[in-house]
Design a protein around this motif. Structure first.
Motif, short mmCIF file in Angstrom:
data_model
loop_
_atom_site.label_atom_id
_atom_site.label_comp_id
_atom_site.label_asym_id
_atom_site.label_seq_id
_atom_site.Cartn_x
_atom_site.Cartn_y
_atom_site.Cartn_z
N ALA A 44 41.30 40.31 44.01
CA ALA A 44 42.71 40.07 43.70
C ALA A 44 43.35 41.30 43.07
O ALA A 44 44.50 41.66 43.36
CB ALA A 44 42.85 38.87 42.77
N MET A 45 42.62 41.98 42.20
CA MET A 45 43.14 43.19 41.55
C MET A 45 43.41 44.28 42.57
O MET A 45 44.44 44.97 42.52
CB MET A 45 42.15 43.68 40.50
N GLU A 46 42.51 44.43 43.53
CA GLU A 46 42.70 45.45 44.56
C GLU A 46 43.90 45.16 45.44
O GLU A 46 44.63 46.06 45.84
CB GLU A 46 41.43 45.54 45.43
N LYS A 47 44.14 43.89 45.73
CA LYS A 47 45.21 43.51 46.64
C LYS A 47 46.58 43.41 45.97
O LYS A 47 47.60 43.69 46.60
CB LYS A 47 44.86 42.18 47.30
N SER A 48 46.59 42.98 44.71
CA SER A 48 47.89 42.72 44.07
C SER A 48 48.09 43.42 42.75
O SER A 48 49.21 43.44 42.22
CB SER A 48 48.05 41.21 43.85
N GLY A 49 47.02 43.95 42.17
CA GLY A 49 47.12 44.56 40.86
C GLY A 49 47.11 43.55 39.73
O GLY A 49 47.27 43.92 38.56
N LYS A 50 46.93 42.27 40.06
CA LYS A 50 46.90 41.22 39.04
C LYS A 50 45.59 40.43 39.12
O LYS A 50 45.10 40.14 40.22
CB LYS A 50 48.05 40.23 39.24
#
Length: 436
Positions: free
Chosen positions: A227-233
């Protein structure tokens, strides 16, 4: 003297009230499924045509399994010793795509209910497809349940998209709105399978219809990193921004938490459903239960489905949950026996918004209870009742189970489910799945 429909005399009653009173040589007076009084066994205020002598037993609230995929009992042992996403992508999801239908769900749910009742569970929360067939099995068996049909973006054997899942959930909620043992909730599967718009819709509908929300959240490190890689969150931050963090939310697993997220859960009164044995088996990580409890977060227990556990034994979850919390926190006082019992009873009732009715044995509450036979070597000697229940007791030592004051298991025999017939049907499913 007053008449009572049922009097249960016992050695100990573990009330799980706010004081955690444990009453010796007391009885429960039950009328119309409600606990009317709790009195000494020698009381003379009530008489009954049905007096159950369990004076060599412990009576406690029925256990609450706050997260399950009941029908997946038919996939018990189907794929083991694998990481979560390998287990899902290469084994479970393909098998579900081929086999899951209304008959699969009905039989699998019956199997799960039978196992849970025999282990003292009187309430469970389910999240699976063909939810109407799960509800049918619950209704027939006499057990209590929260049914949270899954919501996912992609099609499956039951629904074509997220909106279809949502509409099926609303239809089920309308059908069972007056049922005394079945409660409907939303079950968005996970942040990585449900997009923003369906989550926003679910939030509004949850408020409008007063329906809880149960969701797998932060189950693995991979989920969070992806999720961090895709959205930064991180997923929890995304859910917070959408408004999903509230007292209606039951967050399942949460093995990857930082201090900020624990603070958010406490601030927004989010409930945590801890599934220790499933998380251990899938090597998903460890929920920081001690830190959550210290922060004032309500934490309860679930088994997850039998496909990833591989049993639905809440006594085992209590023991594992207590031991795991001690090991993770390096604190031997973390999750005491009392806390473990509360996690398996009243805390689960709070999470499912049923604590006004169940979760403890108190006057005015429903008579949902299990009775444990203590006449065995592993219960001797017994210096501390709570400790004996958490660290000594096995599910097979449950002798009797009541829901709404109705006996569903008597002297280890199920009364609402034909066990031999069910076993034959289950074995026929085993033959089918073995041939693919």
């Amino acid at each position: 003297m007053k008449d009572a429909e049922l009097i249960i005399q016992t050695n100990y009653i573990v009330t799980v009230n706010s004081e955690f009173d444990i009453l010796k040589n007391h009885c429960l007076i039950i009328n119309q499924g409600i606990i009317e009084a709790i009195l000494p066994n020698e009381q003379t205020q009530y008489t009954s045509n049905t007096i159950v002598d369990k004076t060599k037993h412990i009576v406690m609230p029925g256990l609450i399994n706050a997260h399950n995929h009941a029908a997946m009992s038919l996939l018990r042992g189907y794929a083991d010793d694998l990481p979560l996403f390998t287990w899902l992508n290469e084994h479970i999801w393909p098998a579900e795509g081929k086999w899951v239908n209304d008959e699969f769900v009905y039989t699998g749910t019956q199997l799960a209910i039978a196992e849970m009742l025999k282990g003292g569970t009187t309430t469970f929360s389910d999240q699976y497809f063909f939810a109407e067939d799960c509800a049918k099995a619950v209704d027939q068996s006499g057990i209590r349940a929260q049914i949270a049909p899954p919501v996912i973006d992609f099609p499956n054997n039951w629904a074509k998209d997220a909106q279809d899942h949502i509409q099926k959930t609303l239809s089920l909620a309308d059908q069972y709105k007056s049922h005394d043992r079945i409660q409907i909730a939303f079950g968005p599967h996970a942040p990585y399978t449900v997009s923003d718009q369906p989550l926003t819709d679910i939030l509004e509908l949850s408020k409008q219809h007063n329906l809880p929300i149960q969701m797998h959240i932060h189950e693995t490190e991979f989920e969070v990193n992806d999720a961090m890689e895709k959205s930064g969150k991180r997923p929890i931050e995304r859910l917070k921004d959408l408004g999903l963090l509230n007292s209606n939310l039951q967050a399942v697993h949460v093995t990857q938490l930082n201090a900020q997220e624990i603070s958010w859960f406490a601030e927004h009164n989010v409930h945590i459903v801890h599934c220790p044995e499933s998380n251990l088996k899938l090597a998903s990580g460890m929920c920081p239960v001690f830190d959550l409890l210290e922060a004032g977060v309500n934490v309860c227990l679930g088994t997850d489905g039998a496909a990833s556990n591989n049993n639905l034994d809440m006594f085992s979850e209590m023991r594992t949950g207590a031991l795991l919390a001690k090991g993770v926190s390096k604190n031997a006082t973390a999750v005491s026996a009392r806390q473990a019992i509360e996690m398996a009873t009243i805390n689960g009732a709070k999470a499912l918004q049923m604590d006004a009715k169940i979760g403890s044995l108190e006057i005015g509450k429903q008579a949902d209870l299990c009775i444990i036979d203590t006449q065995s070597l592993n219960h001797a000697p017994m210096y501390n009742i709570a400790s004996a229940l958490v660290y000594n007791t096995s599910a097979h030592q449950v002798s009797d189970v009541y829901v709404n004051g109705v006996c569903l298991m008597q002297n280890n025999t199920l009364l609402s489910i034909d066990e031999p017939s069910l076993m034959q049907t289950v074995l026929s499913w085993q033959d089918k799945l073995s041939q693919q």
